[in-house]
Write an enzyme that holds these catalytic residues in place. Structure first.
Site, PDB file in Angstrom:
ATOM      1  N   LYS A 292       3.688   7.010   1.537  1.00 14.28           N
ATOM      2  CA  LYS A 292       2.655   7.283   2.543  1.00 14.28           C
ATOM      3  C   LYS A 292       3.151   6.933   3.953  1.00 14.28           C
ATOM      4  O   LYS A 292       3.834   5.926   4.123  1.00 14.28           O
ATOM      5  CB  LYS A 292       1.463   6.393   2.162  1.00 14.28           C
ATOM      6  CG  LYS A 292       0.194   6.639   2.872  1.00 14.28           C
ATOM      7  CD  LYS A 292      -0.860   5.644   2.411  1.00 14.28           C
ATOM      8  CE  LYS A 292      -0.600   4.264   2.964  1.00 14.28           C
ATOM      9  NZ  LYS A 292      -1.708   3.322   2.876  1.00 14.28           N
TER      10      LYS A 292
ATOM     11  N   LYS B 155       1.547   2.373   9.147  1.00 15.92           N
ATOM     12  CA  LYS B 155       1.829   1.585  10.351  1.00 15.92           C
ATOM     13  C   LYS B 155       2.781   0.439  10.047  1.00 15.92           C
ATOM     14  O   LYS B 155       3.459  -0.067  10.924  1.00 15.92           O
ATOM     15  CB  LYS B 155       0.535   0.962  10.884  1.00 15.92           C
ATOM     16  CG  LYS B 155      -0.455   1.936  11.453  1.00 15.92           C
ATOM     17  CD  LYS B 155      -1.689   1.145  11.908  1.00 15.92           C
ATOM     18  CE  LYS B 155      -2.926   2.009  11.905  1.00 15.92           C
ATOM     19  NZ  LYS B 155      -4.165   1.263  11.795  1.00 15.92           N
TER      20      LYS B 155
ATOM     21  N   LYS C 249       0.131  -5.112  -0.594  1.00 14.49           N
ATOM     22  CA  LYS C 249       0.340  -5.917   0.623  1.00 14.49           C
ATOM     23  C   LYS C 249       0.730  -7.343   0.264  1.00 14.49           C
ATOM     24  O   LYS C 249       1.549  -7.959   0.953  1.00 14.49           O
ATOM     25  CB  LYS C 249      -0.925  -5.921   1.479  1.00 14.49           C
ATOM     26  CG  LYS C 249      -1.186  -4.587   2.167  1.00 14.49           C
ATOM     27  CD  LYS C 249      -2.305  -4.725   3.183  1.00 14.49           C
ATOM     28  CE  LYS C 249      -2.678  -3.399   3.806  1.00 14.49           C
ATOM     29  NZ  LYS C 249      -3.845  -3.472   4.677  1.00 14.49           N
TER      30      LYS C 249
END
Ligand code: TYM
Length: 335
Positions: free
Chosen positions: A198, A201, A113
């Protein structure tokens, strides 16, 4: 003997997708009757990346409604919003002070991230796993049902427990070490546009995921456009065909059929036959969830009462653990 305890949560960032459902919520529903359950909407985690203040509260209510719509039963479970129980933030601070910095900089999700965000990564993103540890430890949870991507965070939680008990426990286990519950099937649902990534969102492409609240038209479009391969005959577990494995697994989970049944049914199929089948199965599986969701969202008073009850029960337990932790660390408690 009292039941073992479960805690888990989902962030109110965007819509829930099939990865969240199969990695987490469906498993909560399946095992809830054997446990005492605490399911929170982790809205403090949601602000570790830039967020929209105008929608945060509504998104949190929406996730709580989805828990109910997916089948969380209040006979077994408490549903609450993380920020409504301030002990989460307070325990995070106490645990921060015994957590070595390099344990956090080593976390895979943080690295991914942080790289995505580029400059100006907030301290909250680094601290995310300590807040998650606090969520789990406040309830002295025995088991934490999550998808594969959260395993490392639960291992970190266990390390924090060992360190805390060693430093302050005087031979007692003040905090309980939780175990991850990760089911093999559905623990890692992959993106529709790339079977090696994966489902997430935060993927900028809406086409990469199927959301629980997608309309039949959206589902049809996403499956029509999803990535496949040029081969005929559909099989599980071929490392050369990640999309094929992912789509068959999704079909298996959505239809409730066994792996063998799906393997037999699809062995001679081409994509032109499989895609409409997957589309219809997905629409039918999500319909009852969507209907229940709408009913819950239309009854705001009911949803508020669920969250109020959930918070009261959660808070009682959380404050009692927090006080034990503070006592062990040498604090005086409020008189
Ligand atoms: P979040 O909101 O990112 O994910 C919620 C749950 O969905 C699972 N998941 C997946 N499972 C399978 N395939 C996927 N593609 C996929 N994507 C997401 C996640 O593993 C997770 O179980 N950090 C947590 C939230 C949290 C939490 C907690 C969980 C905060 N405190 C305490 C358990 C206990 C998270 O990833 O949220």
């Amino acid at each position: 003997m009292s039941r073992q305890r479960i805690l888990s949560g989902v962030q109110p960032t965007g819509n829930l997708h099939l990865g969240n459902y199969f990695g987490a919520i469906r498993n909560w529903v399946e095992i809830q009757s054997q446990f005492e359950n605490y399911f929170c909407v982790v809205d403090l985690h949601a602000i570790t990346v830039p967020h929209n203040p105008a929608t945060l509260a509504q998104d949190s209510y929406s996730i709580a409604a989805l828990y109910l719509a997916c089948g969380i039963d209040l006979q077994y479970a408490n549903i609450f919003i993380q920020s409504h129980v301030s002990a989460h933030a307070e325990l995070t601070w106490l645990l921060n002070c015994i957590t070595p910095l390099n344990w956090l900089t080593d976390m895979i999700q943080y690295k991914e991230k942080a790289q995505k965000q580029g400059e100006n990564v907030g301290v909250g993103l680094l601290d995310y796993p300590v807040l998650m540890a606090a969520d789990i430890l406040l309830y002295q949870a025995d088991k934490v049902p999550v998808g594969e991507d959260q395993k490392q965070h639960i291992e970190l939680t266990r390390d924090i427990v060992d360190r805390f008990n060693h430093l302050f426990g005087k031979g007692e286990k003040v905090l309980k070490s939780p175990e991850p519950l990760i089911r093999k099937e559905g623990a890692r649902v992959m993106s529709l546009t790339d079977g090696t990534k994966k489902m997430s969102k935060s993927d900028p492409s809406e086409l990469s995921r199927i959301n629980l609240l997608d309309s039949p038209e959206e589902i049809t479009k996403k499956i029509k456009k999803c990535k496949t391969d040029p081969q005929r005959g559909l099989v599980f577990d071929d490392p050369e065909r990640p999309e094929c494995n992912n789509l068959l697994t999704m079909y298996m989970l959505l239809s409730g059929k066994s792996k063998q049944e799906v393997a037999d049914e699809c062995a001679d199929m081409g994509w032109g036959q499989f895609k409409p089948l997957l589309t219809e199965t997905t629409i039918n599986a999500l319909k009852p969830i969507q209907e229940k969701y709408q009913a819950v969202m239309d009854d705001r008073g009911y949803l508020e009462s669920v969250l109020r009850d959930g918070r009261e029960k959660a808070e009682a337990l959380a404050v009692s653990t927090l006080n034990e932790v503070k006592k062990a660390m040498g604090y005086s408690l409020p008189i």
